[in-house]
Every structure is written in structure tokens, then in C-alpha cells.
Write an enzyme that holds these catalytic residues in place. Structure first.
Site, short mmCIF file in Angstrom:
data_model
loop_
_atom_site.label_atom_id
_atom_site.label_comp_id
_atom_site.label_asym_id
_atom_site.label_seq_id
_atom_site.Cartn_x
_atom_site.Cartn_y
_atom_site.Cartn_z
CG HIS A 154 35.80 -12.96 11.09
ND1 HIS A 154 34.62 -12.52 11.67
CD2 HIS A 154 35.69 -14.30 11.02
CE1 HIS A 154 33.86 -13.55 11.94
NE2 HIS A 154 34.47 -14.65 11.56
CG ASP A 209 33.70 5.00 31.97
OD1 ASP A 209 34.69 5.24 31.25
OD2 ASP A 209 33.25 3.86 32.16
CB CYS A 234 31.67 -14.93 9.29
SG CYS A 234 32.03 -16.61 9.77
CE1 TYR A 235 23.79 -18.13 10.62
CE2 TYR A 235 23.23 -15.81 10.85
CZ TYR A 235 22.85 -17.13 10.78
OH TYR A 235 21.51 -17.46 10.86
N GLY A 260 28.20 -15.12 13.34
CA GLY A 260 27.34 -15.75 14.35
C GLY A 260 27.70 -17.22 14.40
CD GLU A 278 35.22 -9.00 12.12
OE1 GLU A 278 35.36 -8.88 10.88
OE2 GLU A 278 34.57 -9.94 12.63
CE LYS A 298 37.34 2.81 30.61
NZ LYS A 298 36.30 2.74 31.65
#
Ligand code: XMP
Length: 513
Positions: A171, A229, A84-85, A57, A173, A369
Site C-alpha cells: 500500500h 464547510d 493490493c487487491y 479490497g 498510500e 476537509k
């Protein structure tokens, strides 16, 4: 409706990579869902999460206007990973010390793993991670051990394994973190004990069963655009309830060459359903007559589309359900600012009040997606549809500059078909994010044989991008461009010149209108 047994919660404190965290977890066949930090502790307790990830954040934990959370969340016995945050928040919750550095630590940073036997760092050597922070942990809370550090960050990771609480300043990710996926895997499998059975085959089976139960012998109406979709939602519903499903497909005459027929042929041949096609190209052209302003054209196309669509849905509505191809990113509530606000998106359309259904069904509302595409492939939808490039709602209407006429639509459709065919033959299709032809309202002088010509100019556009917010023009090889140009001029009547758009976004946009 959710077909998920085992879940990780990604508790959103407003960081920019929150969707990425959920996607990385899901890449390991574990379902992850994102909820804002305003979600109540009660709700979290009731969901039986196998683990919780606190996201990053932009804020400082000592600023009390920044997102915080009830400290009790660390006492639920559910494994927690702070990023992180989220890492600093755990430190703050447990009375450690967070300080603000003079300079931000940003970019690829070397970290040293101080506790090699940590479960979180299993199979992870000293390596490069992605950092982006100004505040740092200067003293880990009591009960926590520092497990990694960098030159400028005395606590790059800490843990309390007895309570299954882990935290990393970097991070995992982000792909720049060399062993990021290994770290996430260590957390979700070795700390949280997940089984990893979130697979698209299982999703289809569970969703089909749940749809059958929910729909019973009632009817379902779905708006099919031919986009990824709605196509996958149609295939899934067809598998569940067959001819109880009616798909309404509005062809406003502004699709690519033969696209309306392709969509109709695909769905009527491969899937059991009622397929209702409304051809209204001529009516649209009549409404667009004389209009040249891009916004006026967009407004007319949008308004007319929904008028025709809802009129047909009204005819088909017979109690039962209304289905939409809404996907997960359309539904996530944001952890930033006003947490009640759900992102508005063109996939979530407002139904006129006089149309009554028993309920709305969104069978893809749990999927990203790439997962939707996987489901589409498993359901047997042709690759051309499942891997389709984005196509704007107003269709070729935003690619014909000036007044839209039947003649111009035909010229553009033919030129666009040649361009797409050449790109596909040249094998560079998957390097491009979007590619199409545009018909500017320009005629130029040329010479063909011994004759002077005065004909249309075609512009071709191809871009590469990750998110369509910014984009670069694609470096298509000259010989491919040469073939495209020569084929368009030879094969498309009334075109005598082709140009390639070399504008990036910004300052241009992807579309011309
Ligand atoms: P721009 O032109 O804004 O386009 O750079 C970014 C992406 O959005 C698509 N686009 C639209 N999609 N309705 C849509 O559904 C629209 O009105 C629309 N306008 C642009 C465009 O094709 C590109 O992928």
C-alpha cells in the site's frame, strides 16, 4: 459543477484506504476522484482520465462474487496502477496466477526492488512497505515483469511498461510505506504525464467563474451554521455573486460563548452578502422545558432547528438556487456492496417539498476537509473559524445533562470559554482533537472563604483521535489543568468544583449525551 481539467480515477473495489489514495494524489496537486467498481466502462472512457488506480479490497479474485471489472479497461491506453487487491485483479484479468497463502502477510515488510530502472521505482531503494494480504501472485501474466519481491511474496510488484500497466502488492498510500509518496508521484507524473496544476488558488478562480455563469442574476440561499464547510461555501459564493447571496444563520441559543455574534460580525464585516440571523434561543428553551432524556432533547433540538430554518428559507426563496456546504466525503459512492447507495450525512438535508428552487449548488463537493480549510484561508476567513474543532449540531444541548435552562447555558458557556482560553494560551491546542466543558446535573458542597457553598460541578473533556470513531482522553499537563480549575472557580459564578474526564472511547463517547 466541476472545475477540474486533469484527473486520476481511483476505482474503488471496497478497500479501507480508498479516500487516502485520492488524498495522497491530491497532495501532489493532481485531482483524483473515487468511483465505485460498478461505474461503466463507457463513463470511464468519456472522462479523459490521465490514469486509473485500482484500489485494494477485502476479497479474493477467484471468488466471483467479489468485485471484478471489464478486462477491456486495461486496453484503453490509459495508465493503470493496481494496489493490493487491484494488483491481483490485474494479474487475474491477464491470466496470471493468484494463490492463497497459509498465513496472511501483514504489517511493515522489507521489499527488494528487482528492477531498479523501473519508472515506478525511480529514486526508491530497497525499503519498508505496508502489506496486508493473504492471496499473492505466484506467476505474473505474460508480458509482465516482476519488479520487486519480499521474503514471503515472490511478486511484490509487477509491470508491463509498454502498456503502462503497473501493480504493487503493498500500500503506497499508507505512511508506513517509506517511499509511498515517491511511488505515487512516479506514477502520476512520469507514467501518466500529469502537469500537477490542481491548486486551491486555481480552484477558487475556476469555481467562482463557474458559479457566476450558473447563477447569472438569480439569487442563492445558503444555510450557514458557522461550521467550517458552510462558512467556506458562504465565502466562495460571496466572492462569486456578492449580495445575490443570502445566508440564513439560526442561533438557537446553544452555541459557545459569543459565537453567534462572532459569526455574524465575521460575515457581515468581511463578505458582501445578505446575512439573516434568526435568534430563537428563548423559543428553544421553552420547547426543552422539563425534558431530561438525552434522545428527547436531541429530537426537539433537531426538529425545531429545521422548522425555524426552513420557515426562514421559505421566506427568502425567490426562485434561484439553494446552496449547501457538502464536501467530497459526503458525496462519494461506496465500492462496497450496494453501489447505488450514497452515504447519508447530516450535511445533506432534505428540503420540504413545498420549497422550490431552480437547483441545488454544492461548491465544495469536490474537496476534502483539508482542502476546504485551505480555500477558507485563501478567502480570508479568520483562522478561528477555518481551524475550528468539531461542534455537534445540537450544540451545548448535548453538554448539559438533565433539563436545559438559561442559567445552566450561561454557566457552561463561561466555563467552556475559560477552558478554551487556557488551552490556547498553553500552546497545546493543535495537539487536541476536541476539547470542551460539560455541565452535569450535579451540585456539590464546597467552601469558599468562610462560607459553605453548594454549587455546580463542571467536567472538562479533551480527546485525541484520528477519526472520532475511537478516541483517547488527552494527557493535558497537570499545571494546565490546575490553572483551568482555579480560573473556572474564580471567574464563573455558581461553580465550586472541576473534574477532568479520563474516559476513552470506547467505552465512553466524546460527548456526554
Ligand atoms: P460521540 O459523542 O458520538 O461524538 O463520540 C463523535 C463526534 O461527533 C460529534 N457529534 C455530533 N456532531 N451532530 C453533529 O453534527 C450530533 O448530533 C453529534 N453528536 C456528536 C462530537 O462532537 C464528536 O466530534
Amino acid at each position: 459543477m466541476s472545475a477540474v481539467k486533469e484527473k486520476i480515477l481511483v476505482l474503488d473495489f471496497g478497500g479501507q484506504y480508498n479516500q487516502l489514495i485520492a488524498r495522497r494524489v491530491r497532495d501532489n496537486n493532481v485531482y483524483a476522484e473515487i468511483k465505485p467498481y460498478t461505474t461503466s466502462l463507457e463513463e470511464i472512457k468519456n472522462e479523459n482520465y490521465k490514469g486509473i488506480i485500482f484500489t485494494g479490497g477485502p476479497n479474493s479474485v477467484y471468488d466471483m462474487s467479489s468485485p471484478h471489472y471489464d478486462k477491456e479497461i486495461l486496453n484503453l491506453g490509459i495508465p493503470v496502477l493496481g494496489i493490493c487487491y487491484g494488483c491481483q485483479l490485474i494479474c487475474w484479468m491477464r491470466d496470471g496466477v493468484v494463490k492463497s497463502a497459509d498465513t496472511r502477510e501483514y504489517g511493515k515488510i522489507d521489499v527488494t526492488i528487482d528492477k531498479k530502472e523501473s519508472v515506478l521505482f525511480r529514486n526508491i531503494p530497497d525499503s519498508v512497505v505496508w502489506m496486508s494480504h493473504t492471496d499473492y501472485i505466484s506467476k505474473a501474466p505474460n508480458g509482465f515483469e516482476v519488479t520487486a519481491h519480499s521474503d514471503n511474496c515472490p511478486c511484490a510488484a509487477m509491470e508491463n511498461p509498454g502498456e503502462k500497466i503497473y501493480a504493487v502488492q503493498f500500500h503506497p498510500e499508507v505512511t508506513h510505506t517509506q517511499y509511498g509518496n515517491t511511488l505515487l508521484k512516479n506514477f502520476i507524473f512520469d507514467v501518466c504525464g500529469c502537469a500537477g496544476d490542481w491548486k486551491m488558488e486555481g480552484f477558487i478562480e475556476n469555481t467562482v467563474n463557474a458559479l457566476r455563469e450558473q447563477i447569472g442574476d438569480k439569487k442563492v440561499v445558503l444555510g450557514l451554521s458557522g461550521g467550517v464547510d458552510s462558512s467556506v461555501a458562504a465565502a466562495l459564493l460571496s466572492k462569486a455573486v456578492g449580495s445575490q447571496l443570502t445566508c440564513v444563520f439560526v442561533d438557537q441559543g446553544l452555541m459557545r460563548k459569543n459565537e453567534g455574534d462572532f459569526v455574524e460580525e465575521t460575515f457581515t464585516r468581511l463578505f458582501d452578502m445578505n446575512f439573516v440571523r434568526v435568534n430563537c434561543g428563548d423559543e428553544f428553551i421553552a420547547k426543552l422545558k422539563g425534558l431530561t432524556d438525552p434522545e428527547d432533547k436531541r429530537n426537539v433540538i433537531g426538529t425545531e432547528f429545521y422548522k425555524v430554518f426552513w420557515a426562514k428559507v421559505r421566506e427568502e426563496a425567490d426562485g434561484g438556487f439553494f446552496a449547501q456546504g457538502t464536501i467530497y466525503p459526503d458525496c462519494i459512492e461506496s465500492g462496497k456492496g450496494d453501489a447505488d447507495k450514497i452515504k447519508t450525512h447530516h450535511n445533506k438535508v432534505k428540503m420540504p417539498d413545498d420549497i422550490k428552487f431552480d437547483g441545488v449548488i454544492e461548491p465544495l463537493c469536490d474537496l476534502f476537509k483539508d482542502e476546504v480549510r485551505k480555500v477558507g484561508e485563501l478567502l480570508g476567513i479568520p483562522k478561528e473559524l477555518v481551524w475550528r474543532q468539531p461542534f455537534p449540531g445540537p450544540g451545548l444541548g448535548v453538554r448539559i445533562i438533565g433539563e436545559i435552562t438559561k442559567e445552566k447555558i450561561k454557566v457552561l458557556q463561561d466555563a467552556d470559554a475559560v477552558f478554551r482560553d487556557e488551552i490556547s494560551r498553553s500552546g497545546i491546542e493543535n495537539k487536541l482533537s476536541q476539547f470542551f466543558a460539560v455541565l452535569p446535573d450535579v451540585r456539590t458542597v464546597g467552601v469558599m472563604g468562610d462560607h459553605r457553598t453548594y454549587d455546580h460541578l463542571i467536567a472538562i473533556r479533551a480527546v485525541t483521535t484520528d477519526d472520532f470513531m475511537t478516541a483517547d482522553f488527552a494527557r493535558i499537563p497537570y499545571d494546565v489543568l490546575a490553572r483551568v480549575s482555579s480560573r473556572i472557580i474564580n471567574e464563573v459564578d455558581n461553580v465550586n468544583r472541576v473534574v477532568y474526564d479520563i474516559t476513552s472511547k470506547p467505552p465512553g463517547t466524546v460527548e456526554w449525551e
